[in-house]
Design an enzyme around this catalytic site. Structure first.
Site, PDB file in Angstrom:
ATOM      1  N   THR A  60       0.835  -1.197   0.000  1.00  0.00           N
ATOM      2  CA  THR A  60       0.000   0.000   0.000  1.00  0.00           C
ATOM      3  C   THR A  60       0.871   1.248   0.000  1.00  0.00           C
ATOM      4  O   THR A  60       0.590   2.230  -0.698  1.00  0.00           O
ATOM      5  CB  THR A  60      -0.927  -0.016   1.223  1.00  0.00           C
ATOM      6  OG1 THR A  60      -1.612  -1.269   1.262  1.00  0.00           O
ATOM      7  CG2 THR A  60      -1.942   1.094   1.162  1.00  0.00           C
ATOM      8  N   GLU A  68      17.618 -22.740  29.138  1.00  0.00           N
ATOM      9  CA  GLU A  68      18.149 -21.742  28.199  1.00  0.00           C
ATOM     10  C   GLU A  68      19.640 -21.945  27.978  1.00  0.00           C
ATOM     11  O   GLU A  68      20.123 -21.823  26.848  1.00  0.00           O
ATOM     12  CB  GLU A  68      17.868 -20.326  28.708  1.00  0.00           C
ATOM     13  CG  GLU A  68      16.392 -19.951  28.808  1.00  0.00           C
ATOM     14  CD  GLU A  68      15.622 -20.191  27.517  1.00  0.00           C
ATOM     15  OE1 GLU A  68      16.234 -20.149  26.426  1.00  0.00           O
ATOM     16  OE2 GLU A  68      14.402 -20.444  27.590  1.00  0.00           O
TER      17      GLU A  68
HETATM   18  P1  ADP Z   1       1.007  -3.899   3.029  1.00  0.00           P
HETATM   19  O1  ADP Z   1       2.043  -4.558   2.191  1.00  0.00           O
HETATM   20  O2  ADP Z   1       0.366  -4.880   3.945  1.00  0.00           O
HETATM   21  O3  ADP Z   1       0.053  -3.064   2.261  1.00  0.00           O
HETATM   22  P2  ADP Z   1       1.757  -1.369   4.099  1.00  0.00           P
HETATM   23  O4  ADP Z   1       2.155  -0.732   2.841  1.00  0.00           O
HETATM   24  O5  ADP Z   1       0.431  -1.003   4.635  1.00  0.00           O
HETATM   25  O6  ADP Z   1       1.850  -2.947   3.991  1.00  0.00           O
HETATM   26  O7  ADP Z   1       2.891  -1.088   5.171  1.00  0.00           O
HETATM   27  C1  ADP Z   1       2.606  -0.811   6.513  1.00  0.00           C
HETATM   28  C2  ADP Z   1       3.642   0.111   7.121  1.00  0.00           C
HETATM   29  O8  ADP Z   1       4.903  -0.539   7.228  1.00  0.00           O
HETATM   30  C3  ADP Z   1       3.923   1.318   6.271  1.00  0.00           C
HETATM   31  O9  ADP Z   1       3.024   2.347   6.558  1.00  0.00           O
HETATM   32  C4  ADP Z   1       5.337   1.691   6.653  1.00  0.00           C
HETATM   33  O10 ADP Z   1       5.360   2.470   7.816  1.00  0.00           O
HETATM   34  C5  ADP Z   1       5.955   0.356   6.978  1.00  0.00           C
HETATM   35  N1  ADP Z   1       6.730  -0.158   5.848  1.00  0.00           N
HETATM   36  C6  ADP Z   1       6.497  -1.317   5.199  1.00  0.00           C
HETATM   37  N2  ADP Z   1       7.410  -1.521   4.229  1.00  0.00           N
HETATM   38  C7  ADP Z   1       8.217  -0.457   4.237  1.00  0.00           C
HETATM   39  C8  ADP Z   1       9.374  -0.072   3.462  1.00  0.00           C
HETATM   40  N3  ADP Z   1       9.848  -0.844   2.475  1.00  0.00           N
HETATM   41  N4  ADP Z   1       9.967   1.104   3.755  1.00  0.00           N
HETATM   42  C9  ADP Z   1       9.506   1.877   4.745  1.00  0.00           C
HETATM   43  N5  ADP Z   1       8.438   1.575   5.500  1.00  0.00           N
HETATM   44  C10 ADP Z   1       7.805   0.420   5.275  1.00  0.00           C
HETATM   45 ZN    ZN Z   2      13.469 -23.718  24.781  1.00  0.00          ZN
HETATM   46 MG    MG Z   3      -2.004  -3.023   2.356  1.00  0.00          MG
END
Ligand code: ADP
Ligand code: ZN
Ligand code: MG
Length: 636
Positions: A242, A458
């Site tokens: 996204t 552990e």
């Molecule tokens: P999905 O793949 O499930 O759609 P999102 O795009 O919603 O994942 O990612 C969720 C959050 O994780 C983002 O808003 C961001 O803060 C963080 N994130 C995920 N991947 C990255 C990336 N490659 N670089 C920076 N932030 C990331």
């Molecule tokens: Zn263990």
């Molecule tokens: Mg998503």
């Protein structure tokens, strides 16, 4: 996710309606009400009063006659009084005079009577006049009869629509029939660019190409290249699908329509299809542009799912989407992006060339990617200088971008909790552990005997790991209980990322996992439930070795299991006969047995080290990697 909401009517608008209503009431209704504070008398008594000279002023209207009486004690004072509009005068000036009214009769003698009305004092005459039927100003009456009711009805309608939407009846659909709720993203709205997306270079490269195409389609046309109509972002949750799409919106400078698959799912059959149609119509009008459909699996599921009766609404929506994708002109500059973490359940028709034929994998970040993501998310945070991102990245193998963002935020929260002004390395390390194992539970009471067992368990893991070659170095051992229920854990951090695992490495891993139980058995001759998680993990690895990695001599390279849900947990299902299944079980068992025996052997050979380390751990609660290495070195 900052989406642009459909602009609500400003509150000011409602204030204006209320204000206008009040003003109109003041100007028109209230005077009428006041008029009613008039004493009604019958025509006979009116005539008698006139005849007896008691009447002072008379105002004759079409359907009513108003009059006032002489004041007995003000004789002579009002003799020359001749007001222009008598009713007004009556209402305005005669503060304490009562106004009387009566219904006129067809009485031609009235005027004569009024003229002749004898009064005790000859100077006095009755002042009387007939009033023209008074008309409201045309503008006012127009406002009153047309505009006000319209506004009122509109207002009431709005309120009801809102109520219905709130109560989930989705009444809004009746009003906005078939309009899609696609939000138009413009650059400033998402506020994300490729700089916000760390790692994922291959995905970015593919998307850059698409953006470039939208900016100068001519260059592609020259060579005769056509760009794919659709690109599908696939990958596990939290890897930035996204986010990437939003970044594309930020970079592209073209209209960006974003909609979630679930928004197409409607209560009525045909509604979702109408939305798709509308979305593409809007997009066509604004080409070049990008359409982004998030979580496309909601509508894109295979149609032959064998469900009784199927799902008409979803299938219609999907069919509409398919035909729209065929329908639009690829050279016009409309690109459709979609994201999903379940590509395997998508309908084949969606994936064929000409539709979503380009697949952009957005995988879990590798070591470099994780480090980059940590850095992106710490840009706006105050950090101490000695932060070692590479170490944090190494200890978070398998974490998604969302996990890493969460770790950084946890670290910042911890820094505040500790009263610090900046984030230090320890905050980050501790928050990695919080994500893995939950918060520390210092208050949990554990008996001395149990603590001792945990310490041995552990230490057993750590010692077995350290005594094998090809095993990741021990980074930390702790017996502080965690909210996840873990009573302690051993953390190993590899120096570099592993992309391939050899049979030996996997076997070593299983051996390390059995080391905890082995230590308990050696030291206390007991089995406890503390090994349950180890058992699960060891079994999973051993099983995969036999069924998927072809590491069993009996089955060579035969696939015995397939992974059905690659990006969501990776469930696997057997694809072999039941006889083979039971033989697989035996083989898995023998691998684990061997590993357990090997772990026991290692620990028995190093019994003194096991005791010393356990005592030390019991004392300190936590041993760092360096301390561990030092103790190991001393003993040798
Ligand atoms: P999905 O793949 O499930 O759609 P999102 O795009 O919603 O994942 O990612 C969720 C959050 O994780 C983002 O808003 C961001 O803060 C963080 N994130 C995920 N991947 C990255 C990336 N490659 N670089 C920076 N932030 C990331
Ligand atoms: Zn263990
Ligand atoms: Mg998503």
């Amino acid at each position: 996710m900052e989406e642009k909401k459909i602009p609500r009517k400003p509150v000011l608008y409602y204030y204006a309606v209320v204000l206008i209503t009040i003003v109109l009431l003041n100007a028109l209704i209230f005077p009428n009400i006041m008029k009613r504070q008039i004493v009604k008398v019958d025509y006979g008594s009116f005539l008698m009063k006139v005849d007896s000279g008691l009447v002072k002023t008379v105002s004759i209207h079409d359907d009513e006659i108003f009059f006032t009486l002489q004041k007995k004690n003000t004789a002579g004072a009002t003799g020359s009084y001749e007001p222009k509009d008598q009713l007004l005068t009556l209402l305005n000036e005669k503060n304490n005079e009562t106004v009387y009214s009566t219904v006129p009769m067809n009485d031609p003698t009235l005027v004569e009577r009024l003229l002749n009305a004898a009064s005790p004092n000859e100077n006095r005459k009755i002042s009387f006049a007939r009033e023209l039927p008074k008309k409201n100003s045309p503008l006012l009456s127009f406002l009153l009869t047309w505009i006000l009711p319209t506004i009122l009805f509109y207002g009431i309608g709005e309120v009801f629509t809102k109520k219905m939407q709130q109560s989930g009846l989705s009444g809004g659909n009746f009003m906005t029939f078939g309009k899609s709720n696609a939000k138009i993203y413009v650059q400033a709205l998402t506020g994300k660019t490729f700089a916000d997306v760390a790692g994922q270079d291959e995905a970015k490269e593919s998307l850059v190409e698409i953006i470039d195409f939208l900016h100068n389609p001519g260059r592609y046309a020259e060579i005769g290249a056509t760009l794919p109509k659709g690109a599908l972002l696939v990958g596990p949750p939290g890897t930035g699908k996204t986010l990437l799409a939003k970044a594309v919106a930020g970079e592209a400078n073209v209209p960006f329509f974003s909609i979630t698959g679930s928004e197409f799912v409607e209560m009525f059959v045909g509604m979702g299809a109408a939305k798709v149609r509308d979305l593409f119509k809007q997009a066509n009008e604004r080409a070049p542009c990008i359409i982004f459909i998030d979580e496309i699996d909601t509508i894109g599921k295979k149609r032959d799912s064998g469900m009784v009766g199927g799902n008409d609404e979803r299938e219609q929506t999907l069919n509409q989407l398919l035909s729209e994708m065929d329908g639009f002109d690829g050279t016009k500059g409309i690109v459709i992006l979609a994201a999903t973490n379940r590509p395997e359940i998508l309908d084949k028709a969606l994936l064929r060339p000409g539709r979503f034929d380009r697949r952009i994998p957005v995988e879990l970040p590798d070591l470099m990617g994780r480090e980059a993501i940590l850095k992106v998310h710490t840009i706006n945070k105050k950090l101490s200088r000695e932060i070692d991102f590479s170490m944090i990245a190494r200890s978070t193998a398998g974490a998604s971008g969302a996990d890493l963002a969460n770790i950084v935020n946890e670290a910042a929260l911890r820094a505040v909790r500790m009263g610090r002004r900046e984030i230090i390395q320890n905050d980050l390390e501790e928050s990695v552990e919080v994500i893995i194992a939950g918060y520390q539970r210092k208050g949990k009471t554990i008996s001395i005997k149990e603590r001792e067992i945990v310490a041995y368990h552990e230490t057993g893991h750590a010692l077995v790991a350290a005594k094998q070659s090809d095993s990741a170095p021990v980074h930390k051992i702790t017996i502080i209980p965690r909210t996840s229920g873990a009573l302690g854990y051993t953390m190993q951090v590899d120096a570099e990322e592993h992309n391939l695992m050899s049979k030996e490495e996997l076997f070593n891993k299983i051996t390390t996992l059995t080391g905890g139980r082995a230590a308990e058995e050696i030291a206390f001759n007991r089995k406890t439930s503390g090994a349950s998680n180890d058992i699960e993990q060891a079994t999973r690895i051993a099983r995969a070795m036999v069924t998927r990695f072809g590491m069993s001599d009996n089955y060579d390279m035969m696939a015995l299991e397939t992974v059905t849900n690659q990006y969501l947990g990776g469930d696997s299902s057997l694809i072999c006969s039941s006889e083979t299944a039971s033989r697989i079980d035996n083989e898995v068992l023998s691998i684990i047995r061997n590993a357990h025996a090997r772990a026991t052997e290692i620990l028995k050979e190093n019994r003194k080290l096991l005791d010393d380390l356990s005592k030390y751990l019991l004392d300190k609660e936590t041993i760092s990697g360096e301390e561990f290495k030092k103790i190991m070195g001393n003993e040798n």
